[in-house]
Design a protein around this motif. Sequence first.
Motif, mmCIF file in Angstrom:
data_model
loop_
_atom_site.group_PDB
_atom_site.id
_atom_site.type_symbol
_atom_site.label_atom_id
_atom_site.label_comp_id
_atom_site.label_asym_id
_atom_site.label_seq_id
_atom_site.Cartn_x
_atom_site.Cartn_y
_atom_site.Cartn_z
ATOM 1 N N THR A 71 83.961 -69.566 14.756
ATOM 2 C CA THR A 71 85.380 -69.314 14.523
ATOM 3 C C THR A 71 86.060 -69.360 15.889
ATOM 4 O O THR A 71 85.411 -69.168 16.911
ATOM 5 C CB THR A 71 85.578 -67.940 13.875
ATOM 6 O OG1 THR A 71 84.802 -66.970 14.580
ATOM 7 C CG2 THR A 71 85.142 -67.946 12.429
ATOM 8 N N GLU A 72 87.334 -69.635 15.904
ATOM 9 C CA GLU A 72 88.040 -69.867 17.170
ATOM 10 C C GLU A 72 89.014 -68.737 17.441
ATOM 11 O O GLU A 72 90.086 -68.656 16.838
ATOM 12 C CB GLU A 72 88.789 -71.202 17.096
ATOM 13 C CG GLU A 72 87.861 -72.382 16.845
ATOM 14 C CD GLU A 72 88.619 -73.689 16.714
ATOM 15 O OE1 GLU A 72 89.867 -73.667 16.641
ATOM 16 O OE2 GLU A 72 87.952 -74.733 16.679
ATOM 17 N N LEU A 73 88.630 -67.883 18.375
ATOM 18 C CA LEU A 73 89.503 -66.774 18.763
ATOM 19 C C LEU A 73 90.640 -67.310 19.625
ATOM 20 O O LEU A 73 90.414 -68.019 20.604
ATOM 21 C CB LEU A 73 88.693 -65.718 19.520
ATOM 22 C CG LEU A 73 89.435 -64.423 19.872
ATOM 23 C CD1 LEU A 73 89.868 -63.665 18.615
ATOM 24 C CD2 LEU A 73 88.562 -63.529 20.756
ATOM 25 N N MET A 74 91.867 -66.936 19.233
ATOM 26 C CA MET A 74 93.048 -67.447 19.953
ATOM 27 C C MET A 74 93.637 -66.341 20.831
ATOM 28 O O MET A 74 93.330 -65.163 20.641
ATOM 29 C CB MET A 74 94.087 -67.932 18.937
ATOM 30 C CG MET A 74 93.605 -69.091 18.089
ATOM 31 S SD MET A 74 94.870 -69.695 16.947
ATOM 32 C CE MET A 74 94.904 -68.422 15.697
ATOM 33 N N THR A 106 81.773 -66.401 10.514
ATOM 34 C CA THR A 106 82.630 -65.303 10.988
ATOM 35 C C THR A 106 82.281 -64.983 12.442
ATOM 36 O O THR A 106 83.037 -65.259 13.355
ATOM 37 C CB THR A 106 82.460 -64.050 10.097
ATOM 38 O OG1 THR A 106 81.079 -63.725 10.001
ATOM 39 C CG2 THR A 106 83.036 -64.270 8.730
ATOM 40 N N GLY A 127 95.919 -63.499 21.778
ATOM 41 C CA GLY A 127 96.595 -62.610 20.841
ATOM 42 C C GLY A 127 95.627 -61.926 19.902
ATOM 43 O O GLY A 127 95.979 -60.945 19.251
ATOM 44 N N GLY A 128 94.372 -62.476 19.798
ATOM 45 C CA GLY A 128 93.329 -61.763 19.076
ATOM 46 C C GLY A 128 93.033 -62.222 17.661
ATOM 47 O O GLY A 128 92.079 -61.762 17.051
ATOM 48 N N LYS A 129 93.845 -63.122 17.109
ATOM 49 C CA LYS A 129 93.532 -63.670 15.787
ATOM 50 C C LYS A 129 92.579 -64.860 15.952
ATOM 51 O O LYS A 129 92.569 -65.521 16.995
ATOM 52 C CB LYS A 129 94.798 -64.148 15.073
ATOM 53 C CG LYS A 129 95.795 -63.028 14.789
ATOM 54 C CD LYS A 129 95.485 -62.294 13.504
ATOM 55 C CE LYS A 129 96.575 -61.258 13.211
ATOM 56 N NZ LYS A 129 96.161 -60.303 12.176
ATOM 57 N N ALA A 130 91.807 -65.119 14.900
ATOM 58 C CA ALA A 130 90.828 -66.210 14.983
ATOM 59 C C ALA A 130 91.016 -67.204 13.848
ATOM 60 O O ALA A 130 91.302 -66.827 12.712
ATOM 61 C CB ALA A 130 89.416 -65.646 14.939
ATOM 62 N N ARG A 131 90.848 -68.463 14.200
ATOM 63 C CA ARG A 131 90.851 -69.505 13.173
ATOM 64 C C ARG A 131 89.475 -69.535 12.506
ATOM 65 O O ARG A 131 88.453 -69.487 13.184
ATOM 66 C CB ARG A 131 91.107 -70.882 13.788
ATOM 67 C CG ARG A 131 92.475 -71.026 14.383
ATOM 68 C CD ARG A 131 92.597 -72.375 15.059
ATOM 69 N NE ARG A 131 93.853 -72.468 15.781
ATOM 70 C CZ ARG A 131 94.151 -73.469 16.608
ATOM 71 N NH1 ARG A 131 93.282 -74.445 16.825
ATOM 72 N NH2 ARG A 131 95.311 -73.506 17.226
ATOM 73 N N GLN A 132 89.482 -69.656 11.188
ATOM 74 C CA GLN A 132 88.237 -69.740 10.437
ATOM 75 C C GLN A 132 88.243 -71.017 9.598
ATOM 76 O O GLN A 132 89.299 -71.492 9.202
ATOM 77 C CB GLN A 132 88.114 -68.511 9.522
ATOM 78 C CG GLN A 132 86.767 -68.379 8.842
ATOM 79 C CD GLN A 132 86.701 -67.154 7.931
ATOM 80 O OE1 GLN A 132 87.722 -66.705 7.430
ATOM 81 N NE2 GLN A 132 85.523 -66.614 7.725
ATOM 82 N N PHE A 133 87.068 -71.550 9.335
ATOM 83 C CA PHE A 133 86.894 -72.765 8.531
ATOM 84 C C PHE A 133 87.534 -73.987 9.191
ATOM 85 O O PHE A 133 88.277 -74.741 8.567
ATOM 86 C CB PHE A 133 87.427 -72.565 7.102
ATOM 87 C CG PHE A 133 86.826 -71.374 6.392
ATOM 88 C CD1 PHE A 133 85.453 -71.141 6.450
ATOM 89 C CD2 PHE A 133 87.601 -70.475 5.690
ATOM 90 C CE1 PHE A 133 84.883 -70.041 5.816
ATOM 91 C CE2 PHE A 133 87.049 -69.375 5.042
ATOM 92 C CZ PHE A 133 85.687 -69.162 5.110
ATOM 93 N N MET A 134 87.239 -74.162 10.487
ATOM 94 C CA MET A 134 87.615 -75.391 11.207
ATOM 95 C C MET A 134 86.434 -76.340 11.036
ATOM 96 O O MET A 134 85.468 -76.241 11.773
ATOM 97 C CB MET A 134 87.783 -75.100 12.690
ATOM 98 C CG MET A 134 88.759 -73.990 13.021
ATOM 99 S SD MET A 134 90.430 -74.548 12.893
ATOM 100 C CE MET A 134 90.445 -75.856 14.087
#
Lengths: 431, 178
Positions: free
Chosen positions: A290-293, A286, A295-302
């Motif tokens: 994790t990859e913050l994009m 967490t 717009g503020g949402k983040a990708r998790q479990f990459m």
Amino acid sequence: MGELEKTEAANLREETVAGNGLIHRRALLRTALFSAGIAAASAGTARADDSVGADAPEWMKTPGKPFSAYGTPSHWQEKVQRIFTIAPGRAGTGVSRTPLHLLEGTITPAGLHFERHHNGVPDIDPGKHELYIHGMVKRPLAFSLDALMRYPMETQIRFIECSGNSGIFSQPQAAQVTAGELNGLLSCSEWTGVKLFTLLADAGITKDAKWVIAEGADAAAMSRSIPLEKCMDDAMIALYQNGEAIRPEQGFPMRLLLPGFEGNMNVKWLRRLNVTDAPVDARDETSHYTELMPGGKARQFMFAQGAKSAILKPSFGMSMKGPGLYEISGLAWSGAGRVSKVEVSADGGKSWGAAALTGPVLPKALTRFRMAWNWKGQPSTLMSRATDETGVTQPTRAAWIAEYAPGQGYHFNGIQSWDIAADGTVKNVYA
Amino acid sequence: MSTLKFIFLLPVAALLLFPRVCGAQSPNVGRPLTPEEIKKIDITVAPDGKGLPPGSGSVSAGAAVYAKSCQSCHGAQGAGKPQDQLTGGLGTLASAKPVKTPASYWPVATTLFDYIRRAMPITSPQSLSNDEVYAVTAYILSIDGIVPADAVLDAKSLPRVKMPNRDGFISWWPKPPR
């Protein structure tokens, strides 16, 4: 120009594979033989007297050193060391990098494997350590090292890459540091151990199980959620690294190996596997990785590391010694499988030629690529880009940067570039 | 079910249906673990609160734990320096300078409890009592007003804490969302 040189120049023209002097590697091999012939012919010199020792080097005239119980690299190689950046005030927390630019081939010597520790390297007594498997299983089990030694073993040559490797490329200015500092959170070893599938089968997973929470026996009890599918596929409890017991820095007496998945999930000093129906949102899945994009949402479990490559020769800190024939060499890898193609450009990406891959090309392992280059002494920009067997090619750095919020550096796999100046110096550039 | 997912699940399905076949290569020499042993080693905490231990802690008790065990690394009120910033940064994730802290970024409060209990303080990890871990978790969350100043956290209330970035994560496993 003599006849021989004329022929050679004509051959080089014929072998061109891309712009600005990139030529097929067989041209390099032929020229190397040619040069070696000249060197051999001039080697014999006349001796002054009957004693052959007069012209022999020092080390041929006295007995050498005795046998050693565990060999170490030549003292002439003492500069080949891991590269450190340690968190202030925390000696055991941080990273050390593999000096990729000072190594060849694809296997990383165990003592130079990169390190990422969260609270130091534990000194685990293998006689007191057990691996626990519990949670959603029919038979919770503990495995001592002796017990694991009873199991059938398998061997896999696989890379491990830290999820933060090459994160420095997200900085606005290109860093003038060595290729090892840029990309050295990356190593490749021959790992031997027990297939995790076998141990989970012994424990008998129950039908709603979907994840496995792995935990290390270090002073951070490092923990990650792993999809059960991966554990049932190619995951291994690794006990050996390059033929010897796994090193303390890599998890002695045992680590989890998840081929192709980000380094952090390959939990070292593995102590516990808790089979669950959901991930736990551990700190390192967490807060980190994790990859913050935008717009503020983040990708998790990459999880799987992307297709990637880096030229190591030439690279920052090296310099070209005048115009002529050189070998460009580097490493390529992908967490999705085999590297199918590496292309090299000597004109900043205008034209690309396919590099030679040194076999065997293994899935989820480092692959060495080589390309011959007739450098004309002009400013040039070298690049490499890898394509893996799933058809994915490295993005440009600009395309990669556009995907994420400002300052994000996890899972960088954009194309890297070296500028060669007319004086032969090598500089990291964003081209 | 997509074909891809079906292929991923094949080994799982095979193991459930034919455990003896799949385990045929095994000497099966694992030592059975007793429920008492599992209780001692299992420190996993799930976002829904599963695994949280008994005990409780208040914001005020947590302030004392923080001053004694955390502040020298994480600064007054979790402001950071020399180590990670624990508080602030709310509302910055979509900005030109995102500041990721437990308060601004972490999706669930159980992660904070779990991480402190397993790994902190760094010089003597796993030394705090469960009450102290609940308390210091409450104190850190109170600084940004995520829990009120008179909050008391325990196994029931901790999973109910709504973190500001609760819905900020998109799972990329087993594949990106459409």
